[in-house]
Design an enzyme around this catalytic site. Structure first.
Site, PDB file in Angstrom:
ATOM      1  N   GLU A 267       3.416   7.433  29.959  1.00 16.64           N
ATOM      2  CA  GLU A 267       3.885   8.638  29.279  1.00 16.64           C
ATOM      3  C   GLU A 267       3.321   8.686  27.862  1.00 16.64           C
ATOM      4  OE1 GLU A 267       8.133   9.905  31.098  1.00 16.64           O
ATOM      5  OE2 GLU A 267       8.239   8.218  29.689  1.00 16.64           O
TER       6      GLU A 267
ATOM      7  N   ASP B 153      11.889  11.858  22.772  1.00 12.72           N
ATOM      8  CA  ASP B 153      10.533  11.738  22.236  1.00 12.72           C
ATOM      9  C   ASP B 153      10.230  12.646  21.043  1.00 12.72           C
ATOM     10  OD1 ASP B 153      10.511  10.394  24.631  1.00 12.72           O
ATOM     11  OD2 ASP B 153       8.967  11.624  25.562  1.00 12.72           O
TER      12      ASP B 153
END
Length: 518
Positions: free
Chosen positions: A229, A47
């Protein structure tokens, strides 16, 4: 006769042996390192984190494990850019400590020094991130994740972790992570959007240290095929109007529209405490269940930069998918980021559409244009290797007078490997097919099924902007109203582009630019 054949076989074997010895060996670096998408020099990356702009520099942090090519104890890696295109890797910013691994989060430029970390000469940048405590996880505890902060006074050359971390303790939720903080100028407060298992939580603070729970959102809305998320909440003007809406991006793994991980979004209003979905967007959800930021398999955890000039909203995502990210055929490093993309919000009678297109800075690297108009036959050569290097190029494809049928572009190499993409005007779908793209036997669902994005109706005209790198394709359909991002691993770079169709009467105009990026 046998002797002649034997002699021929021996000679052929000798020639092939010499040829094999003399043929240059192509390294993993040469074959798969992207030309302009950011990838770490070594180790594992996922990420994007802590994105911000300050003093002429864009900062990209990312989930990073420097000691292996699979997910491990998470750090924050760091890269910088002056134009959102060329990135330079920096030293690791944040490393695990006694409170845990450093999971995903965000960073904000604290212009008013609300945190008190700055002084008269230095404006602080504050990172907000998740601590993941592996020891509590091993003991079977639920509250393994909490939120911490750190600050820098020297434009991220060095970081100091707050002495009273964590600033937000876990209330008893297993997945409690990925804080994305933004300044709410109307209410003069910081707002944190936080992923809390199958929904988003919102917190408010005046100083980035003390946080108060405000509300939750999403338990029964949108896609819920996996854990939520990397949320992102921000205001944005509707194109061509003065109307302001709030957008909430929520990434989900698994549960994407084409299997695996993906990002969805919601459009509504935020009053400083509660996010409420707009009535028009509610109708969209009743029809489509979810609105997807990118229909491809390989754009996850997209979040936006803080403090971008001129009020623009720019996002960047991790260009992979949890179904196979740890098994892709690279060894020295794993993963890259998407191109940076500017987002805008369009309203029609039926829907709100969060569009995303490559940032304009990419145009500064465009070489001389190759322009063509082709009246389509069954098989059409569009671009060849003598015209352009398709391993770093931008293509603008404008299709006219489409009828029922399929329009298939094929990105090919001399080995017969190919990536197919295009429009099925019968089933009303965009598609990408990488089942013959080279190395495909890794992970789960890498090559199948074909990636598809639905169209509202059959098309008579269509535009696609296609960004090509060595191992990726990013398709921006109709000015970014639909986007498909996919990675691939050919055994030789793709060198030509063709177009086949089972229809008659259509044409395609092509404007192709070489990207001059080193």
């Amino acid at each position: 006769m046998k002797k002649i054949i034997s002699t021929f076989i021996i000679a052929a074997s000798f020639y092939n042996g010499l040829h094999a010895q003399s043929a240059p060996k192509v390294s993993e670096e040469q074959l798969y390192r992207p030309n302009f998408h950011f990838s770490p020099k070594k180790g594992w990356m996922n990420d994007p984190n802590g994105l911000y702009y300050k003093d002429g520099v864009y900062h990209l942090f990312f989930q990073y494990y420097p000691d292996g090519n699979k997910w491990g104890p998470m750090h924050w890696g760091h890269a910088t850019s002056k134009d959102l295109v060329k990135w330079e890797e920096q030293k690791i910013a944040l490393a695990p400590d006694a409170l845990g691994y450093i999971f995903s989060g965000s960073a904000v430029v604290d212009k008013n020094n609300t945190s008190g970390f700055g002084d008269a000469k230095n404006m602080p940048v504050v990172a907000i991130y998740t601590y993941h405590n592996p020891n509590r996880e091993k003991d079977g505890k639920i509250d393994v994740e909490s939120q911490g902060i750190a600050y820098t006074l020297d434009n991220s050359k060095s970081w100091t972790k707050f002495s009273n971390n964590p600033v937000l303790k876990n209330p008893g939720i297993k997945d409690f992570r990925d804080p994305k903080v933004t300044w709410d100028s109307k209410r003069q407060q910081w707002i944190m959007a936080l992923a809390a298992q199958d929904r988003a939580h919102f917190y408010a603070s005046k100083n980035l240290k003390d946080w108060t729970f405000q509300s939750e959102f999403g338990k029964d809305l949108g896609a819920h095929g996996g854990v939520w998320e990397c949320p992102d909440l921000f205001p944005i003007k509707v194109e061509g109007t003065k109307e302001e809406k709030w957008v909430l991006i929520v990434n989900i793994n698994p549960g994407g529209p084409n299997k695996g991980s993906a990002g969805q979004y919601f459009v509504g209003d935020f009053d400083g405490k509660t996010f409420t979905v707009d009535a028009l967007f509610t109708k969209q959800l009743q029809k489509d269940k979810a609105a997807w930021l990118d229909w491809g398999k390989d754009n996850y955890a997209s979040v936006s930069f803080d403090n971008i000039p001129d009020g623009k909203r720019v996002i960047i995502g991790w260009m992979s998918n949890w179904e196979y990210a740890q098994e892709v055929p690279t060894e020295a490093w794993r993963s890259s980021m998407t191109v940076a993309r500017e987002v805008s919000l369009k309203r029609t009678k039926e829907a709100y559409i969060l569009k995303n297109v490559p940032v304009k800075q990419l145009q500064t690297y465009e070489g001389k244009a190759i322009q063509k108009k082709i009246n389509l036959k069954a098989e059409n050569k569009v671009l060849g290797s003598s015209e352009i290097d398709l391993s770093k190029a931008i293509l603008d494809l404008d299709l006219k007078k489409l009828t029922a049928g399929t329009y298939t572009f094929s990105l090919k190499n001399s080995l017969g490997e190919e990536v197919l993409f295009g429009i099925d005007n019968n089933s009303k779908e965009l598609f990408v097919d990488r089942s013959k793209s080279g190395k495909i036997n890794f992970g789960n669902h890498y090559a199948t099924p074909v990636t598809k994005a639905p169209l509202d109706q059959s098309l008579s005209n269509a535009k696609m902007k296609v960004v090509l790198d060595k191992t990726s394709i990013e398709i921006f359909f109709n000015d970014g109203e639909k986007v498909l991002t996919e990675i691939f691993f050919p055994n030789e770079k793709f060198s030509e582009l063709n177009l086949s169709t089972d229809s008659k009467g259509a044409s395609v105009s092509v404007i192709a630019h070489q990207l001059n990026i080193k």
